[in-house]
Design an enzyme around this catalytic site. Sequence first.
Site, short mmCIF file in Angstrom:
data_model
loop_
_atom_site.label_atom_id
_atom_site.label_comp_id
_atom_site.label_asym_id
_atom_site.label_seq_id
_atom_site.Cartn_x
_atom_site.Cartn_y
_atom_site.Cartn_z
N ASN A 126 25.01 85.91 14.05
CA ASN A 126 25.01 85.85 12.59
C ASN A 126 26.40 85.83 11.98
O ASN A 126 26.60 85.25 10.91
CB ASN A 126 24.23 87.05 12.04
N ALA A 148 35.04 72.48 7.01
CA ALA A 148 35.12 73.31 8.21
C ALA A 148 33.82 74.09 8.40
O ALA A 148 33.31 74.21 9.52
CB ALA A 148 36.31 74.25 8.13
N TYR A 149 33.27 74.62 7.31
CA TYR A 149 32.01 75.36 7.39
C TYR A 149 30.89 74.43 7.85
O TYR A 149 30.11 74.76 8.76
CB TYR A 149 31.67 75.97 6.04
N LYS A 170 28.74 74.63 11.46
CA LYS A 170 27.29 74.81 11.57
C LYS A 170 26.61 73.64 12.28
O LYS A 170 25.62 73.83 12.97
CB LYS A 170 26.69 75.03 10.17
#
Length: 232
Positions: free
Chosen positions: A86, A154-155, A159
């Site tokens: 997480n 980048a995020y 993911k």
Amino acid sequence: MDVPLYDSLDGQVALVTGATRGIGKAIADGLVARDATVYAGARDPDDITASDRRAVELDVTDDGGIAAAIETIDAEAGRLDVLVNNAGVMDSREPLDSMPTEVVDRTLDTNLRGPMLVTKHALPLLLDRPGGRVVNVSSGLGAITEPQSGGTPAYRVSKTGVNGLTRYLDGEYESEGLLANSVCPGYVRTDMTGPSASRSPEKGAETPVWLSRFRPDAPGGRFWRDKSPASW
């Protein structure tokens, strides 16, 4: 979707990374409520104040610290049935041509390299018995079936990589009894998103907790949202 689930996780052991607040804390809460022994991973274990879970020092960017955390779980519990990857950070939300390289590095280090390394060290325990589960907290922002525009490169890419990790784990270890799944918790109110997000952490935790309850004959290698398959 009708899948075989454990009603209780009594006797089973779970590790949740980034479990101090937000979705991670809510996932840990949900697993405790299902009677699991929960190890709550945190960079500072003193941030874990609830007495119904075990704090474990865990910085997902520190390979040696990850190994030490898994060794602690092995020594104390002797098993690991569920790993919930997480822990994550948001980037600075600019387009790629404006984003500082150090932001790219920090985001990928935490969001992608981190889950890979935690899973790497946890696999021997997860494969000890059929039905070990890896639940990777991903995002619809990383889906490759629709355009990835609107900043946060980048995020988004981290993911997308997490979804790739899920597919790899399913392809490599499904025959050894591992169940690996990705999940989009939705737009949840956390320190990353702010108060305008539409979902509570508890709502965001519902599907990750549900995936953590999968029995050995449940499906793996999928991307889920609200307990239903989602497009990659």
